[in-house]
Scaffold this motif. Sequence first.
Motif, mmCIF file in Angstrom:
data_model
loop_
_atom_site.group_PDB
_atom_site.id
_atom_site.type_symbol
_atom_site.label_atom_id
_atom_site.label_comp_id
_atom_site.label_asym_id
_atom_site.label_seq_id
_atom_site.Cartn_x
_atom_site.Cartn_y
_atom_site.Cartn_z
ATOM 1 N N ARG A 55 -29.527 -50.659 61.788
ATOM 2 C CA ARG A 55 -29.284 -51.851 62.608
ATOM 3 C C ARG A 55 -30.603 -52.358 63.170
ATOM 4 N NH1 ARG A 55 -24.713 -50.053 66.770
ATOM 5 N NH2 ARG A 55 -25.154 -52.178 67.529
ATOM 6 N N TRP A 56 -31.637 -52.319 62.318
ATOM 7 C CA TRP A 56 -32.971 -52.689 62.763
ATOM 8 C C TRP A 56 -33.077 -54.156 63.138
ATOM 9 C CZ3 TRP A 56 -34.792 -56.408 59.526
ATOM 10 C CH2 TRP A 56 -34.246 -56.440 58.235
ATOM 11 N N ARG A 57 -32.199 -55.008 62.616
ATOM 12 C CA ARG A 57 -32.238 -56.429 62.979
ATOM 13 C C ARG A 57 -31.948 -56.654 64.460
ATOM 14 N NH1 ARG A 57 -29.887 -56.098 57.985
ATOM 15 N NH2 ARG A 57 -30.858 -57.323 56.303
ATOM 16 N N GLU A 58 -31.285 -55.704 65.099
ATOM 17 C CA GLU A 58 -30.915 -55.857 66.505
ATOM 18 C C GLU A 58 -31.974 -55.310 67.448
ATOM 19 O OE1 GLU A 58 -27.089 -54.078 67.128
ATOM 20 O OE2 GLU A 58 -26.404 -54.595 65.109
ATOM 21 N N VAL A 59 -32.986 -54.656 66.912
ATOM 22 C CA VAL A 59 -33.939 -53.934 67.764
ATOM 23 C C VAL A 59 -34.665 -54.873 68.709
ATOM 24 C CG1 VAL A 59 -36.112 -52.652 67.736
ATOM 25 C CG2 VAL A 59 -34.242 -51.958 66.248
ATOM 26 N N LEU A 106 -31.174 -47.165 66.569
ATOM 27 C CA LEU A 106 -30.782 -48.363 65.817
ATOM 28 C C LEU A 106 -31.376 -48.363 64.415
ATOM 29 C CD1 LEU A 106 -31.107 -51.102 68.593
ATOM 30 C CD2 LEU A 106 -28.999 -50.242 67.575
ATOM 31 N N TYR A 165 -40.596 -53.207 61.796
ATOM 32 C CA TYR A 165 -40.412 -54.430 61.009
ATOM 33 C C TYR A 165 -41.412 -54.528 59.864
ATOM 34 C CZ TYR A 165 -36.964 -56.123 64.297
ATOM 35 O OH TYR A 165 -35.817 -56.257 65.039
ATOM 36 N N GLN A 180 -34.038 -57.969 75.971
ATOM 37 C CA GLN A 180 -33.087 -58.216 77.052
ATOM 38 C C GLN A 180 -33.338 -57.314 78.259
ATOM 39 O OE1 GLN A 180 -29.055 -57.389 75.873
ATOM 40 N NE2 GLN A 180 -29.505 -55.279 75.278
ATOM 41 N N CYS A 229 -35.863 -46.804 75.833
ATOM 42 C CA CYS A 229 -35.987 -47.842 74.806
ATOM 43 C C CYS A 229 -36.503 -47.266 73.498
ATOM 44 C CB CYS A 229 -36.905 -48.951 75.301
ATOM 45 S SG CYS A 229 -36.140 -50.062 76.501
ATOM 46 N N SER A 283 -34.180 -58.044 69.747
ATOM 47 C CA SER A 283 -33.351 -58.726 70.758
ATOM 48 C C SER A 283 -32.834 -57.737 71.788
ATOM 49 C CB SER A 283 -32.193 -59.451 70.077
ATOM 50 O OG SER A 283 -31.387 -58.533 69.346
ATOM 51 N N TRP A 284 -32.529 -56.527 71.350
ATOM 52 C CA TRP A 284 -32.034 -55.510 72.283
ATOM 53 C C TRP A 284 -33.120 -55.106 73.279
ATOM 54 C CZ3 TRP A 284 -33.430 -50.240 72.809
ATOM 55 C CH2 TRP A 284 -32.586 -49.489 73.644
ATOM 56 N N CYS A 344 -41.941 -51.402 67.415
ATOM 57 C CA CYS A 344 -41.339 -52.599 66.831
ATOM 58 C C CYS A 344 -42.181 -53.122 65.672
ATOM 59 C CB CYS A 344 -41.187 -53.678 67.903
ATOM 60 S SG CYS A 344 -39.908 -53.338 69.135
#
Length: 210
Positions: free
Chosen positions: A22-26, A17, A52, A32, A10, A28-29, A48
């Motif tokens: 593609r930090w906006r997906e971190v 990412l 952010y 999951q 992770c 949520s990724w 995280c």
Amino acid sequence: SSAEVKCSLCVVGIQALAELNRWREVLSWVLQYYHGPERLPPKVLELCILLYSKVREPQVMLEVGSSWLRDQTNKSLPEYSSLLELYLLHVLLPLGRFEGAEELVRGCDVFDSEQQLAFLGTICESRCEWAQREEMHSAPEEQDDPATETVLGALSQKLLTMLTLLRRALRSMSSHFYLLPYKKMLLATFLLYLVVVRLDPGTVLRFPIF
């Protein structure tokens, strides 16, 4: 162990990412794979929060960090105090959540009295800086209003003066119009237009009432 391997993967995924923008997906990724913010490993939560905070989106970690810090199991981890400090400095204070930060520090058992006082002092300083920035932002707006009113007042006064002159000129000439021939009356009207209306072209453009 499998948990350590999962955490390491992770961490690598978060870094990848971020490098791909593609930090906006971190978040949520990551969630999951751990099915809840309170189950995030300390290292993953730390990355995280820092990510952010760097992209100036600390509000993304507001609820996630709060859920993780409230969990009783996480409070026994050795990384708890450092993550609490990270959450205060990079999430709560940048968002202006000063009351929540104070409540979190006072209700925390991992800080001794000296540490609590130090954090409360930091919160107080951040609150003062926040208030100063708000005053600086509001000061130009307050200064614009008197200046605008002054300009509009001067223009209105100028227009009123011109209208007064025009009314007086028409009144003084109206008594003589019946003595003038038709062509002379047209010529007098045209001259009046040149003298009064064209006297200040800028004003006519700003106030197209003529």
